[in-house]
Design an enzyme around this catalytic site. Sequence first.
Site, mmCIF file in Angstrom:
data_model
loop_
_atom_site.group_PDB
_atom_site.id
_atom_site.type_symbol
_atom_site.label_atom_id
_atom_site.label_comp_id
_atom_site.label_asym_id
_atom_site.label_seq_id
_atom_site.Cartn_x
_atom_site.Cartn_y
_atom_site.Cartn_z
ATOM 1 N NE ARG A 258 -3.684 2.256 2.286
ATOM 2 C CZ ARG A 258 -4.134 2.956 2.357
ATOM 3 N NH1 ARG A 258 -5.583 1.845 3.262
ATOM 4 N NH2 ARG A 258 -5.199 4.326 2.641
ATOM 5 N NE ARG B 269 -8.579 4.937 -1.128
ATOM 6 C CZ ARG B 269 -7.563 5.390 -0.453
ATOM 7 N NH1 ARG B 269 -8.240 4.583 0.972
ATOM 8 N NH2 ARG B 269 -7.640 6.476 -0.312
ATOM 9 C CG ASP C 110 -8.672 1.382 2.052
ATOM 10 O OD1 ASP C 110 -8.249 2.005 3.544
ATOM 11 O OD2 ASP C 110 -9.607 2.554 2.152
ATOM 12 C CG ASP D 241 -11.595 0.965 5.595
ATOM 13 O OD1 ASP D 241 -10.182 1.236 6.345
ATOM 14 O OD2 ASP D 241 -12.403 1.014 5.261
HETATM 15 N N1 ROI Z 1 -15.439 3.546 -3.507
HETATM 16 C C1 ROI Z 1 -15.797 2.421 -3.108
HETATM 17 N N2 ROI Z 1 -16.219 2.144 -4.024
HETATM 18 N N3 ROI Z 1 -15.136 1.677 -2.670
HETATM 19 C C2 ROI Z 1 -14.115 1.770 -1.703
HETATM 20 O O1 ROI Z 1 -13.884 0.984 -1.008
HETATM 21 C C3 ROI Z 1 -13.073 3.002 -0.995
HETATM 22 N N4 ROI Z 1 -12.562 3.492 -0.207
HETATM 23 C C4 ROI Z 1 -12.568 4.727 -0.246
HETATM 24 C C5 ROI Z 1 -13.088 5.744 -1.437
HETATM 25 C C6 ROI Z 1 -11.552 6.636 -1.823
HETATM 26 C C7 ROI Z 1 -14.285 6.674 -0.328
HETATM 27 N N5 ROI Z 1 -13.583 5.124 -2.223
HETATM 28 C C8 ROI Z 1 -13.832 4.010 -2.180
HETATM 29 O O2 ROI Z 1 -11.395 4.897 0.176
#
Ligand code: ROI
Length: 166
Positions: free
Chosen positions: A84, A94, A97, A99
């Site tokens: 990353r 990215r 991610d 979360d």
């Molecule tokens: N948009 C989508 N569709 N999926 C994501 O996981 C995601 N993650 C983000 C941002 C950039 C807000 N947009 C995203 O962090």
Amino acid sequence: MRVRVYIGLGSNLSTPTEQLRNALAAIAALPQTALIAQSSLYISDPLGPADQPRYVNAVAALDTDLSPLALLDALQTIEQEQGRTRKAERWGPRTLDLDILLFGALQVDEPRLTVPHYHMHARAFVLYPLAEIAPHLRLPDGRALTELLSNCPFAGLERLNETSSI
Ligand code: ROI
């Protein structure tokens, strides 16, 4: 004490389906943690700047004895091991991610971590995968997942079958 935790996974760079499958394997191998369920993978339109690739998203359920911050450290290590890079652009593309969406019924409000994840209640790419593995879930504030879903259309989402890759 074992706590049921839900993790949101997202990627839109470097073969996103592979990023998510590798991340799920790494999560399953975390100490003091068991991977309980994983949703299908979903392709989703980017939230944020539109000039970026579509995302692949999924949600996983874990049981863990780790503290919220120890789990956060472990997830950030997986993000970094999978290459990353944080781009300057806010809400930009990215590689991976991870979360923490929910940590049992806990509410965490610390500089490094806010749980429940502050945008989860309005994001289709979080709520629909979550509903696949926890249809009867309630948030710590008492709201039912079904109620959140009824206000969040299945728009810009596409469920992938198990063998597809992007
Ligand atoms: N948009 C989508 N569709 N999926 C994501 O996981 C995601 N993650 C983000 C941002 C950039 C807000 N947009 C995203 O962090």
